[in-house]
Write an enzyme that holds these catalytic residues in place. Sequence first.
Site, PDB file in Angstrom:
ATOM      1  N   ILE A   1     -45.767  18.047  10.035  1.00 21.00           N
ATOM      2  CA  ILE A   1     -45.643  19.770  10.219  1.00 21.00           C
ATOM      3  C   ILE A   1     -46.933  20.421   9.705  1.00 21.00           C
ATOM      4  O   ILE A   1     -46.865  21.892   9.461  1.00 21.00           O
ATOM      5  CB  ILE A   1     -44.178  20.216   9.480  1.00 21.00           C
ATOM      6  CG1 ILE A   1     -44.363  19.791   8.034  1.00 21.00           C
ATOM      7  CG2 ILE A   1     -43.113  19.404  10.386  1.00 21.00           C
ATOM      8  CD1 ILE A   1     -43.134  20.148   7.258  1.00 21.00           C
TER       9      ILE A   1
ATOM     10  N   SER B   1     -50.894  20.320   7.672  1.00 20.22           N
ATOM     11  CA  SER B   1     -52.045  19.586   6.566  1.00 20.22           C
ATOM     12  C   SER B   1     -52.946  20.761   6.002  1.00 20.22           C
ATOM     13  O   SER B   1     -52.843  21.860   6.310  1.00 20.22           O
ATOM     14  CB  SER B   1     -53.003  18.783   7.386  1.00 20.22           C
ATOM     15  OG  SER B   1     -53.657  19.602   8.642  1.00 20.22           O
TER      16      SER B   1
ATOM     17  N   GLY C   1     -53.860  17.480   1.408  1.00 22.16           N
ATOM     18  CA  GLY C   1     -52.955  16.534   2.279  1.00 22.16           C
ATOM     19  C   GLY C   1     -52.304  16.830   3.248  1.00 22.16           C
ATOM     20  O   GLY C   1     -52.315  17.858   3.791  1.00 22.16           O
TER      21      GLY C   1
ATOM     22  N   LYS D   1     -45.144  15.529   0.977  1.00 25.93           N
ATOM     23  CA  LYS D   1     -46.587  15.726   0.903  1.00 25.93           C
ATOM     24  C   LYS D   1     -47.520  14.571   0.703  1.00 25.93           C
ATOM     25  O   LYS D   1     -47.074  14.027  -0.477  1.00 25.93           O
ATOM     26  CB  LYS D   1     -47.094  16.943   0.185  1.00 25.93           C
ATOM     27  CG  LYS D   1     -48.693  17.167   0.334  1.00 25.93           C
ATOM     28  CD  LYS D   1     -49.081  18.372  -0.593  1.00 25.93           C
ATOM     29  CE  LYS D   1     -48.815  19.604  -0.157  1.00 25.93           C
ATOM     30  NZ  LYS D   1     -49.659  19.955   1.030  1.00 25.93           N
TER      31      LYS D   1
ATOM     32  N   ASP E   1     -55.850  28.080  -4.572  1.00 28.63           N
ATOM     33  CA  ASP E   1     -55.909  27.945  -3.137  1.00 28.63           C
ATOM     34  C   ASP E   1     -54.829  28.909  -2.520  1.00 28.63           C
ATOM     35  O   ASP E   1     -54.060  28.522  -1.603  1.00 28.63           O
ATOM     36  CB  ASP E   1     -55.545  26.577  -2.548  1.00 28.63           C
ATOM     37  CG  ASP E   1     -56.270  26.450  -1.099  1.00 28.63           C
ATOM     38  OD1 ASP E   1     -56.826  27.220  -0.804  1.00 28.63           O
ATOM     39  OD2 ASP E   1     -55.854  25.281  -0.616  1.00 28.63           O
TER      40      ASP E   1
END
Length: 836
Positions: free
Chosen positions: A516, A518, A522, A538, A636
């Site tokens: 679903i 990336s 990962g 994940k 991030d």
Amino acid sequence: MDFLYALCLSFATFSLCFLLFPILTASSPILNHSITPNFTATNMQFIDNSGAFLESPNGTFRASINTLESIHSHFYFSVIHVASNTIIWSANRNTPISYSAMLSLTIHGLSIADDSNRAVWSTPSFNSNIASLQLLDTGNLILVDAQNVSLWNSFDSPTDTLIIGQRLYVGTSLNGAVGNNNLSVDDYRLAVTSKDLVLQWKGQTYWKLSMEAKAFKNSDTPVSYMEMNRTGLYLFGADGSEVVFQVFLETSDTKIGRLGYEGVFSISGFMGNKWVQDFVKPVDICQRPFTCGKLGFCSNQNPTCICPTGFHYDAEENDACVPIEDTISLPSSCDESGNSGEFNSSTVYLELQKGMDYFGNHFNRPVNHVMNLSLCQDVCSQNCSCQGIFHENSSGSCYLLEYNLGSLMPMTFGEEGLLGYIKAISTVSVIPDENKKHGLAVSSLVVIITFSGFVLATMLVMIIIWLRKKRYDRMTFGRLNSFSTADLEVVSIPGLPVRFSYEELVAATENFNNQIGSGGFGTVYKGIIADKTVVAVKKISSLGVRGKVEFCNETASIGNIHHVNLVKLRGFCIHGKQCFLVYDYMNRGSLEKILFGNESNDPVLEWQKRYEIALGMARGLAYLHSGCQQKIIHCDIKPENILLHSDFQVKISDFGLAKLLSHENSKLLTTLSGTRGYLAPEWLTSHGITDKTDVYSYGMVLLELVRGRRNCLFQCSSTESDVSEGNGPSFISTSWDLGMVYFPLLALEMHKQRRYKELADPRLEGRVRIEEVETLVRVALSCLHIVPTLRPSMTNVVAMLEGRLHIGEPRVEALEFLRLYGGKTTETSRLLTRIG
């Protein structure tokens, strides 16, 4: 002659009245703001002034010996707010006196004696003689010496009320009263700690200021004291100049903060001859620790109080909920030696219904995270202060309910796995008669013989296995032994969430076929675990050379972080060199898919939801930066890592994976990966990465929320996607050459012209609130300042979005670097001319 006689009589009468006038008008003593020693007072003496004998110069406060309206036999020496007749301080709150008891001021101090001349209350002894007792305009009652040096003041001896200018220092507290008709100290207290402001019941915390959305945290400086002023509540550092926490309130010249007898702390302003509350905590009546008495369950319906199944109310036990079975009773508390005197009885545990919770579970850490129910109960059984447990089967978390038991409350969302058990004592005799003893002895002998045979058989099998293992290669054996040692290290790490087997994840994800998403850390797969819960698995691909133990240490830290705007980590898995993290599944997917949907029939994300998403993101990041025990910098932040659940509830994902940082080491991170378009300028320098790096990324996402499209629309090459150590991309883009708009630069130019409405997503067709568009744009630009220290903290951002903090003017000179990101100034001018 009669006329002269009448005239003389009238004159004599007038003269007599004139001479008596001062006496007739002096029936009520004149109130002063200061009195000197050798002064005594009773309520009877000053009854015409309602017992008052001191008044502040401005007339706002009075000191008096007065009674409560409902109990006329109990008198207190108090300071009162005159306009509202509110007691703000009382000397003898635990020992009320009669109307004839006496207050005395001598050169040695102030004291109160009852009718038997027994001391009820007094100030401490002093090195100097008392010169006067004064009541100041602030409401502070003070004793001063001949040099007007303060020897004692009422502000330093708080009761249940705090007023403007009064400080509540670390180590002191407000103590709630028994009730409206009884000022005696009860079990509730509001205490200032070096880190927070907390409400406690019998020493157990049930509320913290830091958990409030309106509480704005400025720094991590240790708290020294709390104080109110006209505009809000503040926690200050030691020097009094640094604000650690602040709560903005309605402006009022007169405020009181009061800890009520029901355990609620409220702040009210005196407006229009009445008190108006603008801060009440906790609001939910079921979050108060004794709303329904001992073990009573407080339902959010109405609310109502009921006993759990298997319990009933007992009037002889102050309406506490006690076991229905006559042979089972609740344990007594420990005595001074630490014994309850009931260890010879049989301990049993009464299970509570699902959906019941306890306030202490939200403020106390579990005693263990890897413990089954039986072991959790054993820990409680061996601790006489333990009154019950809550256990979560999936994680093995074990919470102890110690000392005094309060009320039960409804379970909050996300904690459905917790089950409660109340410790009880079985009063049925466990000592059998002689015949039963004999039968027990025979039975025991049979068990012993059977068990011995089993042990011998087991030993024989183990010897055979050991002999066969001798054939194996020594290196293979060494590797197996090493793996076992590492596993033991992992198991010993406290705080780990539940550990899934690799086979469980293979079955849950249908052999990892349902991908679903990336990202930098990962690939993510959708799965359904054994208890039918939908999860996101994940598969970690970028942990580098991190060892198994280090990975589990970080996983334990992430697993202990709980916030409504953060994705919950359910568990983990280690399979060889592969590592997996199992999260709650967010059914609406990522913000990226909803905001940038490419399908023409995809519904547009409405403005109200966008603003709520912006606020939810800010709250989640603020918690990571300053609400956790250890600061976590996400590194991030982008729409792909902002997940949405149910009614677009924001959940930040992937937090803690980049690096878990302590407050002391928060500037050591300089080489992490990030996503092109959201990276702060300091990524390209040798400067340390701080929480202000996340603030920059947040600002970029805010602008994308406003416009509904990517800030950077040109195709980035693979070398531009990430930043690695010592080799970062140039930020001089070619977006203008491609004929595309670099939106942050456009937002800056439009901000200068105050043309905010034109920045909103055109798909909304004007369905926006212009003032909120302006708020998001101004906050976003403030977050993009090239100098990290100029950017606001995330707690500041939350306050600005909630309207509790003024939004400063973005500093244009600190945003000019956007021209390097976005292209030529002439092209910008041409574009603005075209859209104008």
